[in-house]
Design a protein around this motif. Structure first.
Motif, PDB file in Angstrom:
ATOM      1  N   LEU A 132      44.221  73.271  63.831  1.00 49.60           N
ATOM      2  CA  LEU A 132      43.016  73.845  64.424  1.00 49.60           C
ATOM      3  C   LEU A 132      43.141  74.003  65.931  1.00 49.60           C
ATOM      4  CD1 LEU A 132      40.225  71.993  62.404  1.00 49.60           C
ATOM      5  CD2 LEU A 132      41.011  74.359  62.122  1.00 49.60           C
ATOM      6  N   TRP A 133      43.646  72.979  66.612  1.00 46.34           N
ATOM      7  CA  TRP A 133      43.771  73.046  68.072  1.00 46.34           C
ATOM      8  C   TRP A 133      44.786  74.108  68.479  1.00 46.34           C
ATOM      9  CZ3 TRP A 133      42.473  69.576  72.446  1.00 46.34           C
ATOM     10  CH2 TRP A 133      41.289  68.866  72.197  1.00 46.34           C
ATOM     11  N   HIS A 134      45.875  74.184  67.724  1.00 44.10           N
ATOM     12  CA  HIS A 134      46.899  75.187  68.037  1.00 44.10           C
ATOM     13  C   HIS A 134      46.334  76.590  67.840  1.00 44.10           C
ATOM     14  CE1 HIS A 134      50.696  77.381  67.972  1.00 44.10           C
ATOM     15  NE2 HIS A 134      51.308  76.296  68.418  1.00 44.10           N
ATOM     16  N   MET A 135      45.573  76.780  66.777  1.00 47.25           N
ATOM     17  CA  MET A 135      44.973  78.077  66.519  1.00 47.25           C
ATOM     18  C   MET A 135      44.035  78.494  67.650  1.00 47.25           C
ATOM     19  SD  MET A 135      42.650  79.290  63.245  1.00 47.25           S
ATOM     20  CE  MET A 135      43.801  78.574  62.065  1.00 47.25           C
ATOM     21  N   LEU A 136      43.282  77.532  68.179  1.00 46.03           N
ATOM     22  CA  LEU A 136      42.299  77.835  69.221  1.00 46.03           C
ATOM     23  C   LEU A 136      42.935  77.964  70.603  1.00 46.03           C
ATOM     24  CD1 LEU A 136      39.345  78.151  70.143  1.00 46.03           C
ATOM     25  CD2 LEU A 136      39.214  75.651  70.291  1.00 46.03           C
ATOM     26  N   HIS A 137      43.848  77.065  70.943  1.00 48.26           N
ATOM     27  CA  HIS A 137      44.346  76.989  72.319  1.00 48.26           C
ATOM     28  C   HIS A 137      45.692  77.677  72.544  1.00 48.26           C
ATOM     29  CE1 HIS A 137      41.046  74.356  73.394  1.00 48.26           C
ATOM     30  NE2 HIS A 137      41.356  73.534  72.394  1.00 48.26           N
ATOM     31  N   VAL A 138      46.466  77.887  71.480  1.00 44.02           N
ATOM     32  CA  VAL A 138      47.757  78.567  71.609  1.00 44.02           C
ATOM     33  C   VAL A 138      47.706  79.938  70.942  1.00 44.02           C
ATOM     34  CG1 VAL A 138      50.236  78.434  71.176  1.00 44.02           C
ATOM     35  CG2 VAL A 138      48.941  76.343  71.681  1.00 44.02           C
ATOM     36  N   ALA A 185      43.868  84.825  61.332  1.00 42.90           N
ATOM     37  CA  ALA A 185      44.580  83.721  61.984  1.00 42.90           C
ATOM     38  C   ALA A 185      44.796  82.578  60.999  1.00 42.90           C
ATOM     39  CB  ALA A 185      43.796  83.233  63.201  1.00 42.90           C
ATOM     40  N   PHE A 186      43.764  82.249  60.226  1.00 41.98           N
ATOM     41  CA  PHE A 186      43.905  81.166  59.248  1.00 41.98           C
ATOM     42  C   PHE A 186      45.001  81.503  58.237  1.00 41.98           C
ATOM     43  CE2 PHE A 186      43.121  79.016  55.293  1.00 41.98           C
ATOM     44  CZ  PHE A 186      42.823  77.725  55.678  1.00 41.98           C
ATOM     45  N   TYR A 187      45.003  82.730  57.753  1.00 43.01           N
ATOM     46  CA  TYR A 187      46.015  83.148  56.779  1.00 43.01           C
ATOM     47  C   TYR A 187      47.418  83.026  57.376  1.00 43.01           C
ATOM     48  CZ  TYR A 187      48.809  86.212  53.804  1.00 43.01           C
ATOM     49  OH  TYR A 187      49.805  86.722  52.996  1.00 43.01           O
TER      50      TYR A 187
END
Length: 376
Positions: free
Chosen positions: A232-238, A308-310
């Motif tokens: 989750l953090w990587h998806m949001l911040h990276v 992004a989730f996929y």
């Protein structure tokens, strides 16, 4: 079914005796040699190509002609997430802040007058597995003397809360909540009554999990139960799925060198006869279903979308750290649990009602029973 040795003997008999039988029927020598050569070449090509077709390889390598998981073990593990929800209509009881709900094991939904319950699906295949919701005493007996490590982000913290809520009484839980929910911090507790050591490691990025594995290797000490996950953090911040995939590959490499065992895995666990030499149990904590319209910031709604989730989920499966892909971790499928529970189980589209994490803990405990061949 016939095994690899029997199949080889049968093939040899075919190659040897069929041409001899044909000769007995007075076929010409050229025809007999042609047929014998064609048959031999076909069998040889089939043997050499079999490694490239997993179903054929498993047929040849398994002692009984197929991959067998004892006592329905593999099939029951695959059914653990067949959960159904019963959610009654909700009405707001009182105003509440996000922090209040978060510390109670959910989002603001803890302030709602709702009845949220779950059970395993009433399907014959699921009923045959005899899954059970373990009570506090049963869970304490199962985890007695164990070292449990849970590492990850806020989802992992909520798993810890549900596990502690199962094995501790209400008075003990009151003292736990404040310490457990100090933001971005680790938490450790020793429950002396059952000898359970539980560590929560704040590890929002996969690189943090890799560092943790290296520490296990350096200390030559590995937990009995390890639940870890990140994304989750990587998806949001990276916001780079490929980079996430590279991080998972590095974690996978560190895992192989850190784990104190070696084993051959089937689709849902060790193949019968592989004799695993360890007592560790590994779970990968999957990401929850993200309801984009309910996310509480514009940045989250922009970056944490379905595409992004996929992409992140694809990188997870490509990394081969999950058992389904030949790795070591059994997937704790939070996405499946939260998706089936639906929007009525969350207020921020990311953190769900405590019942979801209670279900996840029960899935872990039932998986431990299956893997250790125990029954209550």
């Amino acid at each position: 079914m016939i095994g690899a040795v029997q199949l080889g003997v049968l093939a040899a008999c075919v190659v040897l005796f069929v041409p001899m039988g044909m000769a007995g029927w007075h076929l010409s020598r050229n025809k007999m040699l042609f047929f014998s050569g064609a048959l031999f070449i076909t069998l040889a090509v089939g043997v050499h190509l079999s490694p490239y077709f997993p179903s054929i390889s498993h047929f040849l390598m398994s002692p009984s002609g197929t991959v067998v998981l004892g006592d329905g073990r593999g099939s029951c593990l695959s059914l653990l997430h067949d959960v159904v929800w019963d959610v009654k209509p909700a009405r707001l009881k009182r105003p509440v802040s996000y922090a209040d709900g978060y510390m109670n094991g959910s989002s603001k939904s803890s302030a709602y007058d709702r009845e949220l319950s779950w059970s395993w699906a009433r399907l014959n295949s699921v009923l045959e597995c005899d899954f059970q919701k373990l009570r506090s005493s049963d869970a304490s007996d199962l985890l007695n003397g164990s070292w449990v490590v849970v590492a990850g982000d806020s989802q992992a913290r909520l798993i810890v809360l549900s596990l502690l809520d199962l094995v501790l009484d209400s008075d003990q839980m009151e003292s736990v909540r404040g310490d457990l929910f100090k933001r971005h911090s680790d938490y450790r507790i020793m429950i002396s009554g059952i000898g359970l050591k539980l560590d929560f490691i704040w590890a929002p990025y996969v690189s943090n999990l890799t560092d943790l594995m290296l520490r296990f290797r350096q200390n030559v000490n590995f937990p009995d139960v390890l639940i870890m996950g990140s994304g989750l953090w990587h998806m949001l911040h990276v916001s780079n799925a490929s980079d996430y995939g590279v991080s998972l590959q590095m974690l996978s490499s560190s895992l192989v060198s850190a784990l104190p065992f070696s084993r051959e895995l089937g689709n849902d666990g060790p193949v019968t006869g592989s004799a695993p030499i360890r007592s560790q149990h590994l779970f990968w904590l999957g990401m929850p279903n993200l309801i984009n319209s309910m996310l509480n910031t514009e940045e989250k709604r922009e970056k944490m979308n379905d595409l992004a989730f996929y992409s992140y989920n694809m990188e997870l499966h490509k990394s081969r750290i999950l058992r389904q892909a030949g790795g070591h971790f059994l997937l704790l499928d939070i996405h499946s649990l939260t998706q089936s529970c639906g929007p009525q189980c969350t207020e921020d589209g990311m953190h769900y009602d405590g019942a979801v994490y209670n279900a996840a803990v029960q899935i872990v405990l039932n998986a431990l029973l299956i893997e250790s061949n125990q029954k209550l």
